[in-house]
Structure formats: structure tokens, C-alpha cells
Design a protein around this motif. Structure first.
Motif, PDB file in Angstrom:
ATOM      1  N   ALA A  85       0.627  -1.188  -0.043  1.00 50.46           N
ATOM      2  CA  ALA A  85      -0.032  -0.018  -0.028  1.00 50.46           C
ATOM      3  C   ALA A  85       0.693   1.280  -0.067  1.00 50.46           C
ATOM      4  O   ALA A  85       0.597   2.404  -0.820  1.00 50.46           O
ATOM      5  N   LEU A  86       2.039   1.270   0.816  1.00 44.94           N
ATOM      6  CA  LEU A  86       2.733   2.486   0.753  1.00 44.94           C
ATOM      7  C   LEU A  86       3.505   2.600  -0.409  1.00 44.94           C
ATOM      8  O   LEU A  86       3.655   3.919  -1.117  1.00 44.94           O
ATOM      9  N   LEU A  87       3.704   1.553  -1.205  1.00 46.92           N
ATOM     10  CA  LEU A  87       4.123   1.865  -2.565  1.00 46.92           C
ATOM     11  C   LEU A  87       3.326   2.011  -3.551  1.00 46.92           C
ATOM     12  O   LEU A  87       3.559   1.996  -4.821  1.00 46.92           O
ATOM     13  N   GLY A  88       2.178   2.051  -3.225  1.00 43.14           N
ATOM     14  CA  GLY A  88       1.081   2.248  -4.394  1.00 43.14           C
ATOM     15  C   GLY A  88       0.553   1.054  -5.200  1.00 43.14           C
ATOM     16  O   GLY A  88      -0.001   1.070  -6.238  1.00 43.14           O
ATOM     17  N   GLY A  89       0.816  -0.114  -4.600  1.00 47.03           N
ATOM     18  CA  GLY A  89       0.072  -1.505  -4.734  1.00 47.03           C
ATOM     19  C   GLY A  89       0.910  -2.429  -5.700  1.00 47.03           C
ATOM     20  O   GLY A  89       0.739  -3.198  -6.474  1.00 47.03           O
ATOM     21  N   THR A  90       2.496  -2.093  -5.315  1.00 45.64           N
ATOM     22  CA  THR A  90       3.280  -3.312  -5.722  1.00 45.64           C
ATOM     23  C   THR A  90       2.958  -4.480  -5.299  1.00 45.64           C
ATOM     24  O   THR A  90       2.600  -4.837  -4.199  1.00 45.64           O
ATOM     25  N   PRO A  91       3.055  -5.527  -6.312  1.00 46.87           N
ATOM     26  CA  PRO A  91       2.445  -6.943  -6.084  1.00 46.87           C
ATOM     27  C   PRO A  91       3.090  -7.729  -5.085  1.00 46.87           C
ATOM     28  O   PRO A  91       4.766  -7.532  -4.786  1.00 46.87           O
ATOM     29  N   VAL A  92       2.785  -8.336  -4.072  1.00 49.05           N
ATOM     30  CA  VAL A  92       3.294  -9.178  -3.247  1.00 49.05           C
ATOM     31  C   VAL A  92       3.277 -10.655  -3.821  1.00 49.05           C
ATOM     32  O   VAL A  92       2.085 -10.981  -4.213  1.00 49.05           O
ATOM     33  N   LEU A  93       4.185 -11.509  -3.951  1.00 47.89           N
ATOM     34  CA  LEU A  93       4.155 -12.621  -4.469  1.00 47.89           C
ATOM     35  C   LEU A  93       4.853 -13.773  -3.661  1.00 47.89           C
ATOM     36  O   LEU A  93       5.759 -13.632  -3.071  1.00 47.89           O
ATOM     37  N   ALA A  94       3.865 -14.704  -3.280  1.00 47.99           N
ATOM     38  CA  ALA A  94       4.326 -15.801  -2.440  1.00 47.99           C
ATOM     39  C   ALA A  94       3.795 -17.232  -3.051  1.00 47.99           C
ATOM     40  O   ALA A  94       3.044 -17.134  -3.917  1.00 47.99           O
ATOM     41  N   ALA A  95       4.247 -18.289  -2.419  1.00 49.82           N
ATOM     42  CA  ALA A  95       3.955 -19.633  -2.955  1.00 49.82           C
ATOM     43  C   ALA A  95       2.234 -20.029  -2.484  1.00 49.82           C
ATOM     44  O   ALA A  95       1.749 -20.500  -3.191  1.00 49.82           O
ATOM     45  N   ASP A  96       2.100 -19.565  -1.351  1.00 48.68           N
ATOM     46  CA  ASP A  96       0.601 -19.605  -0.854  1.00 48.68           C
ATOM     47  C   ASP A  96      -0.180 -18.253  -1.105  1.00 48.68           C
ATOM     48  O   ASP A  96       0.308 -17.126  -1.226  1.00 48.68           O
ATOM     49  N   PRO A  97      -1.049 -18.777  -2.175  1.00 47.95           N
ATOM     50  CA  PRO A  97      -2.077 -17.602  -2.407  1.00 47.95           C
ATOM     51  C   PRO A  97      -2.557 -16.602  -1.393  1.00 47.95           C
ATOM     52  O   PRO A  97      -2.728 -15.261  -1.600  1.00 47.95           O
ATOM     53  N   ALA A  98      -2.535 -17.158  -0.303  1.00 46.21           N
ATOM     54  CA  ALA A  98      -2.923 -16.419   0.771  1.00 46.21           C
ATOM     55  C   ALA A  98      -2.191 -15.171   1.057  1.00 46.21           C
ATOM     56  O   ALA A  98      -2.690 -14.124   1.892  1.00 46.21           O
ATOM     57  N   HIS A  99      -0.961 -15.100   0.778  1.00 45.13           N
ATOM     58  CA  HIS A  99      -0.062 -13.973   1.105  1.00 45.13           C
ATOM     59  C   HIS A  99       0.085 -13.250   0.006  1.00 45.13           C
ATOM     60  O   HIS A  99       1.049 -12.292  -0.069  1.00 45.13           O
ATOM     61  N   CYS A 100      -0.448 -13.465  -1.180  1.00 43.83           N
ATOM     62  CA  CYS A 100      -0.228 -12.676  -2.547  1.00 43.83           C
ATOM     63  C   CYS A 100      -1.274 -11.516  -2.530  1.00 43.83           C
ATOM     64  O   CYS A 100      -2.241 -11.537  -1.829  1.00 43.83           O
ATOM     65  N   VAL A 101      -0.659 -10.398  -3.045  1.00 43.20           N
ATOM     66  CA  VAL A 101      -1.390  -9.111  -3.113  1.00 43.20           C
ATOM     67  C   VAL A 101      -1.172  -8.848  -4.562  1.00 43.20           C
ATOM     68  O   VAL A 101       0.031  -8.489  -5.004  1.00 43.20           O
ATOM     69  N   ALA A 102      -2.286  -8.640  -5.373  1.00 42.02           N
ATOM     70  CA  ALA A 102      -2.413  -8.032  -6.604  1.00 42.02           C
ATOM     71  C   ALA A 102      -1.075  -8.934  -7.461  1.00 42.02           C
ATOM     72  O   ALA A 102      -0.622  -8.202  -8.283  1.00 42.02           O
ATOM     73  N   GLY A 103      -1.081  -9.933  -7.447  1.00 42.33           N
ATOM     74  CA  GLY A 103      -0.208 -10.877  -8.326  1.00 42.33           C
ATOM     75  C   GLY A 103      -0.516 -12.536  -7.983  1.00 42.33           C
ATOM     76  O   GLY A 103      -1.429 -12.765  -7.187  1.00 42.33           O
ATOM     77  N   ASP A 104       0.114 -13.221  -8.840  1.00 42.63           N
ATOM     78  CA  ASP A 104      -0.297 -14.649  -8.814  1.00 42.63           C
ATOM     79  C   ASP A 104       0.896 -15.518  -8.088  1.00 42.63           C
ATOM     80  O   ASP A 104       1.767 -14.687  -7.952  1.00 42.63           O
ATOM     81  N   PRO A 105       0.471 -16.586  -7.523  1.00 37.96           N
ATOM     82  CA  PRO A 105       1.337 -17.283  -6.784  1.00 37.96           C
ATOM     83  C   PRO A 105       2.595 -17.585  -7.417  1.00 37.96           C
ATOM     84  O   PRO A 105       2.825 -17.821  -8.393  1.00 37.96           O
ATOM     85  N   LEU A 106       3.688 -17.489  -6.615  1.00 34.17           N
ATOM     86  CA  LEU A 106       4.907 -17.962  -7.260  1.00 34.17           C
ATOM     87  C   LEU A 106       4.829 -19.633  -7.742  1.00 34.17           C
ATOM     88  O   LEU A 106       4.441 -20.470  -7.012  1.00 34.17           O
TER      89      LEU A 106
END
Length: 269
Positions: A85-106
Motif C-alpha cells: 500500500a505504501l508503494l501504491g500497489g506493488t505486487p506481493v508474490l508468495a507460494a501460498d495464494p493467501a499471502h499474495c497481493v495483486a499478483g499470482d502465486p510463485l
């Protein structure tokens, strides 16, 4: 870049350590910032806890194309959504979809990020969603291990999400990366991830032999195993030893059921 490159590391990597030291986090969570020379955007690995000061320091070193997560424990991922949010929506990418933001799982494989080659290596065991990142710029190769291997001490495998059989397999996989610098989620940089992985395997073999002996003597619960195998454990981290003992018992009981071999006669691996 807003951080310091530890001795011996290429200039495209910086360390921003979170202010969350403790028995389980050592000096604090290592947040790694990567950016190849001349690249506009960087990459963050493990933004750490929800600490506004720490997240502001990370954001100040931006912009970033992605926030990468090694695994879903809160001391690595809790601040990811806020940082995004601080960065204006930079994607968060993780293997678990529960931890992803605005991006697909790794997913396993190699990609180009921040002017660098980044390969996602599944290394389950510490958690079911643990991954390592093998990063290179054509000259230097670095392995970011999260909590799969620490800079000092040993990793907790907490049953049931943690799985000792999977963890041993992940350590075996990492032994293939000789002379690759290891940048962990906690603790100092290590010179050779393969050598540390082999040391971890040796330690696990020794510990499993001790647990087998405890089982043969009648220990059946994690608490009973800890009483026998970890008699001098610091009370502040006894809970972690109980978690590990639960994973050890689960692993050995599976081997007993599969082989019909009594405890005390098993090959630890």
C-alpha cells in the motif's frame, strides 16, 4: 539503496534488518533489497513484521517491481500488505495464494526481475510453502534461504505444517549449490549454502538417532522426547523444541509403519 551491502556481497544487494530481535528471530528478520546497476525498479525479499519505521525505510529505497516472500510466517510477511500500500500497489508474490497481493502465486522456475535472474526453488519443510530464491547477475550467484537454513543455529520444523521428510529433501536439494553465498532470513551471510545444508543434514541425522533411542526407551509424546533429548533446553524456547519433537516423531512413526521396523533400528535417512 537505503541499506548496507554486507562484506563480500555484490553491490546490487542490500540488507535492511527489521527491529524484531528475539530467541526465534535472532538479530531480527533480514529484509533483502535487490537492484541491478542501472535498473529503475528493485525487488524486496521478506519485508518482515508490521513495523511502520522498518516499512518506511524499505519504501524509501524503492520503487520496486515486486515484493517476494520466502514463506508465510508473520515475521517475514506480516508487513507485506502495508508495504504494498505504501508503494501504491506493488505486487506481493508468495507460494501460498493467501499471502499474495495483486499478483499470482510463485511457481518454480526462472524469471528476470530488477535486472537480475531470479529462480524460485521450492524448499518445503520448515513450512509447506517455503521457497528459496537463487539470484544471479551473470557474475555472482546468491541463495536467499528464508528460514529453510539460518545464518546461525538450526531451523525449527513445526508439525503439522512443518514436515521433516520434506525438509530433509529440501536440504538435499540445496547441497547441489556449492560455493553459492547464502543469505538467510535471520543471522549472518554464510559462504557456501551447500556446506551449511550438509551440516544441517548431519545434525538432523544425529538428532533422529537420539529421538529413536528415546522412543525405544518409552518416549511417546513430544514433551517426553524433549525431556530426554533436550534436557538442558532454555525454558524460553522449550515450545520450539516441542514443535520439532512433534515433527521428528511424525517422521519416525511413518517410517515404522511403512517398514515394520521397531524404533532404534531405523536408518535416520
Amino acid at each position: 539503496m537505503g541499506g548496507a551491502a554486507p562484506d563480500g556481497l555484490p553491490g546490487w544487494v542490500s540488507l535492511l534488518r527489521a527491529p524484531n530481535p528475539g530467541p526465534m528471530t535472532l538479530d531480527g528478520t533480514n529484509t533483502w533489497v535487490l537492484r541491478a546497476p542501472g535498473a529503475t525498479h528493485g525487488v524486496v525479499i521478506d519485508p518482515g513484521p508490521l513495523d511502520e519505521g522498518h516499512l518506511a525505510r524499505i519504501a524509501a529505497a524503492g520503487p520496486y517491481s515486486a515484493i517476494l516472500i520466502t514463506h508465510g510466517h508473520h515475521d517475514h510477511v506480516e508487513g507485506a500488505g502495508r508495504l504494498s500500500a505504501l508503494l501504491g500497489g506493488t505486487p506481493v508474490l508468495a507460494a501460498d495464494p493467501a499471502h499474495c497481493v495483486a499478483g499470482d502465486p510463485l511457481t518454480p522456475g526462472r524469471d528476470q526481475r530488477a535486472g537480475l535472474s531470479v529462480e524460485v526453488l521450492p524448499t518445503p519443510g520448515h513450512t509447506s510453502d517455503s521457497v528459496c530464491f537463487l539470484v544471479d547477475d551473470g557474475n555472482a550467484r546468491l541463495m536467499f534461504t528464508g528460514d529453510t537454513i539460518l545464518g546461525r543455529g538450526t531451523t525449527v520444523v513445526a508439525h503439522p505444517d512443518g514436515d521433516l521428510g520434506a525438509y530433509l529433501g529440501s536440504l538435499e536439494r540445496l547441497t547441489a549449490y556449492g560455493d553459492v553465498l547464502m543469505l538467510p532470513g535471520h543471522g549472518p551471510v554464510r559462504a557456501d549454502v551447500a556446506a551449511v545444508a550438509r551440516d544441517y543434514l548431519d545434525h538432523r541425522r544425529e538428532r533422529l538417532t537420539q529421538v529413536e533411542a528415546a522412543m525405544a526407551a518409552g518416549a511417546r509424546t513430544p514433551e517426553q522426547v524433549v525431556d530426554v533429548v533436550y534436557p538442558d533446553i532454555d525454558p524460553a524456547v522449550r515450545f520450539a523444541a516441542i514443535w520439532s519433537a512433534g515433527a521428528q516423531l511424525d517422521y519416525l512413526n511413518h517410517k515404522i509403519r511403512e517398514s515394520g521396523t521397531p524404533a532404534g533400528r531405523l536408518d535416520p535417512l
